[in-house]
Scaffold this active site. Structure first.
Site, short mmCIF file in Angstrom:
data_model
loop_
_atom_site.label_atom_id
_atom_site.label_comp_id
_atom_site.label_asym_id
_atom_site.label_seq_id
_atom_site.Cartn_x
_atom_site.Cartn_y
_atom_site.Cartn_z
N ASN A 7 21.68 -5.77 43.27
CA ASN A 7 22.28 -5.71 42.13
C ASN A 7 21.85 -4.17 42.29
OD1 ASN A 7 21.52 -5.12 39.63
ND2 ASN A 7 20.41 -7.44 38.69
N ARG A 89 26.88 -8.46 41.96
CA ARG A 89 25.94 -8.42 40.45
C ARG A 89 26.83 -7.33 39.93
NH1 ARG A 89 22.29 -6.84 36.09
NH2 ARG A 89 21.79 -7.69 34.27
N HIS A 178 23.71 -11.95 30.93
CA HIS A 178 23.67 -12.69 31.44
C HIS A 178 24.29 -14.12 31.17
CE1 HIS A 178 19.36 -10.58 28.97
NE2 HIS A 178 19.93 -10.24 30.01
N GLY A 206 13.93 -11.75 28.39
CA GLY A 206 13.26 -10.50 28.85
C GLY A 206 13.15 -9.35 28.12
N ASN A 207 13.14 -8.65 29.74
CA ASN A 207 13.06 -7.25 28.58
C ASN A 207 14.39 -7.36 27.83
OD1 ASN A 207 12.11 -5.04 28.75
ND2 ASN A 207 12.07 -4.73 30.77
N ARG A 237 15.60 -2.54 22.70
CA ARG A 237 16.47 -2.68 22.34
C ARG A 237 17.06 -3.37 21.23
NH1 ARG A 237 20.47 -5.26 26.81
NH2 ARG A 237 18.40 -3.89 28.66
N ILE A 328 10.01 -13.60 29.36
CA ILE A 328 9.05 -14.35 28.32
C ILE A 328 9.16 -15.26 27.72
CG2 ILE A 328 9.27 -13.86 25.57
CD1 ILE A 328 10.45 -10.79 26.29
N GLY A 329 10.33 -15.68 27.93
CA GLY A 329 10.89 -17.22 28.30
C GLY A 329 9.93 -18.05 28.46
N ASN A 331 6.54 -18.11 29.91
CA ASN A 331 5.58 -17.05 30.27
C ASN A 331 4.86 -17.03 28.70
OD1 ASN A 331 4.93 -16.96 33.14
ND2 ASN A 331 6.87 -15.00 32.71
N GLU A 381 19.23 -16.23 39.22
CA GLU A 381 20.12 -15.53 38.81
C GLU A 381 20.69 -15.24 40.57
OE1 GLU A 381 18.41 -13.32 36.02
OE2 GLU A 381 20.21 -12.36 35.54
P1 AMP Z 1 12.38 -10.58 32.27
O1 AMP Z 1 13.08 -8.96 32.49
O2 AMP Z 1 12.74 -11.20 32.81
O3 AMP Z 1 11.96 -9.98 33.42
O4 AMP Z 1 11.04 -9.55 31.92
C1 AMP Z 1 9.90 -9.03 31.84
C2 AMP Z 1 9.55 -8.97 30.54
O5 AMP Z 1 8.49 -10.78 30.41
C3 AMP Z 1 8.24 -8.08 29.64
O6 AMP Z 1 8.39 -6.87 29.79
C4 AMP Z 1 7.53 -9.01 29.44
O7 AMP Z 1 7.25 -8.30 28.06
C5 AMP Z 1 7.62 -10.27 29.20
N1 AMP Z 1 6.46 -11.13 30.35
C6 AMP Z 1 5.72 -12.12 31.03
N2 AMP Z 1 5.25 -12.25 31.31
C7 AMP Z 1 4.57 -12.30 29.91
C8 AMP Z 1 2.99 -13.33 29.05
N3 AMP Z 1 2.68 -14.06 30.45
N4 AMP Z 1 3.42 -13.43 28.37
C9 AMP Z 1 4.41 -12.04 26.98
N5 AMP Z 1 5.35 -11.69 28.12
C10 AMP Z 1 5.68 -11.95 29.26
#
Ligand code: AMP
Length: 395
Positions: A7, A89, A178, A206-207, A237, A328-329, A331, A381
């Site tokens: 990627n 990717r 995505h 996520g981010n 964003r 985020i989804g 965790n 992914e």
């Molecule tokens: P990703 O882009 O899928 O890696 O997601 C990254 C984002 O997940 C990070 O910027 C965090 O804000 C969020 N994240 C990860 N763990 C947690 C948590 N336990 N609680 C809230 N946000 C989380």
């Protein structure tokens, strides 16, 4: 078979060496600061190392990755010949690609022609392909697109209400992103639901974040658009806003088009509203201390997700399952709780105890009397990229 999943970003390169038949991950890692100084975080054989490397370009980064995989304490294969194929990717496939393809000159030419649709991402993706074709000329390369899965959207979903000729002349339409994640998660949800005909909404949070509505496993609507800026409120964003904000900013602050793009993509979202961070964990910590801006940020972000779930349920004519995935989804139980709050009238009822459980497994978090299933499904992914690569090259 072993597939090297790559990627390539503008100054980074994520990699994973995986057996697509068993999903076993041999090694994974990230090359950062390519063109600046160069660092590689490598995880293999149960431990993580961080080392400095000279990486003036992606070519040296890929050479370093091959070297780490084949030499030293963390080696996982004996030689480059143990890698059977490379899966790339690719962020934007435009309207050319509705599935993964083996990379050839024609594929590269098509991707080059749509660089204006993804000027930050596609050049790096193309560069990655050119380098592995040069370094490993006998190995097949496969391109797996973020956009391809959404090519099933009907015109009523993907068209913007602008003069039609600009869709025809410039390809201005919604593409969605995505795709590999929405495909993987909806497929897992379909297995859990155990029914062929299904109405599923996937929230990849996520981010970068997007929502996808799926009918019988096919994408019919998604929140990201021409670029990954549209839709949900993300780390940096803005997501949806009145397009006049753009011209207003240009007039009031004298910003150029590029500057507004940078502002909406890199300085907005959670970071812009909260003034704290693009990382939701830090925003939640501040909200718990009573920081008003942090509290508003979380309300805005979760309300936007809720709006998409409700409107996509209407488009689908009901919903069997809502899935949460990505950082985020997977965790943030607070986010899932706030998104599902007040949706009981739609048959969406969260079980607070199940929602609070932390686990890396796919799980159901709705109450027993919820009409709609609510799932947390960790996305994968890389597996989709490795598996598509395997399917295309196994013959
Ligand atoms: P990703 O882009 O899928 O890696 O997601 C990254 C984002 O997940 C990070 O910027 C965090 O804000 C969020 N994240 C990860 N763990 C947690 C948590 N336990 N609680 C809230 N946000 C989380």
């Amino acid at each position: 078979m072993l597939v090297l999943v790559l990627n390539s970003g503008s100054s980074s390169l994520k990699y994973q060496l995986m057996n697509p038949q068993t999903a076993e991950v041999k090694a994974t890692g990230l090359c950062e600061r390519i063109g600046i100084d160069g660092k590689i975080v490598h995880i293999a054989n149960g431990h993580k190392t961080k080392t400095d490397h000279n990486m003036p370009s992606h070519k040296e980064a890929i050479l370093n990755v091959i070297n780490i995989l084949t030499h030293g304490d963390d080696k996982v294969i004996n030689s480059i010949d143990d890698i059977q194929a490379i899966g790339h990717r690719v962020v934007h496939g435009g309207e050319f690609f509705d599935k993964s393809v083996i990379v050839d000159e024609d594929v590269i030419a098509k991707l080059e022609s749509i660089i204006p649709l993804a000027p930050l991402h596609n050049p790096a993706n193309i560069m990655g392909m050119k380098i592995t074709r040069e370094l490993m000329p006998t190995k097949p390369n496969v391109a797996v697109f973020d956009t391809a899965f959404h090519q099933t959207m009907p015109a009523s979903s993907f068209m913007y209400a602008i003069p039609y000729e600009d869709y025809k002349d410039f390809g201005i339409r919604k593409y969605g992103f995505h795709g590999t994640s929405h495909y993987y998660v909806s497929n897992e949800a379909q297995k859990l639901l155990n029914k062929e005909e299904s109405k599923i909404i996937v929230c990849h949070l996520g981010n970068g974040s997007s929502v996808c509505a799926l009918k019988d496993g096919k994408s019919v609507e998604t929140s990201m658009g021409l670029t990954p800026l549209e839709g949900l409120i993300m780390g940096t964003r803005s997501g949806d806003l009145d397009p006049t904000v753009v011209t207003f900013l240009m007039e009031k602050k004298g910003m150029t088009g590029d500057e507004v793009n940078n502002y909406l993509n890199k300085k907005s979202g959670l970071l812009g509203v909260s003034g704290i961070s693009s990382d939701l964990r830090e925003v939640i910590e501040e909200a718990e201390e009573g920081n008003e801006r942090a509290i508003i940020t979380i309300e805005m972000m979760t309300n936007r997700i809720k709006k998409y779930i409700a409107s996509y349920s209407a488009i689908l004519g009901g919903v069997d399952a809502i899935c949460f995935t990505a950082g985020i989804g997977e965790n943030a139980n607070l986010v899932r709780e706030k998104v599902c709050e007040n949706l009981e009238f739609m048959g969406i009822k969260l079980d607070d105890e199940k929602n609070a459980i932390r686990s890396g497994e796919a799980r159901e978090i709705n109450s027993d009397d919820s009409k709609v299933k609510i799932y947390v499904i960790p996305t994968n992914e890389e597996y989709v990229i490795a598996h598509d690569t395997y399917e295309l090259v196994k013959g």
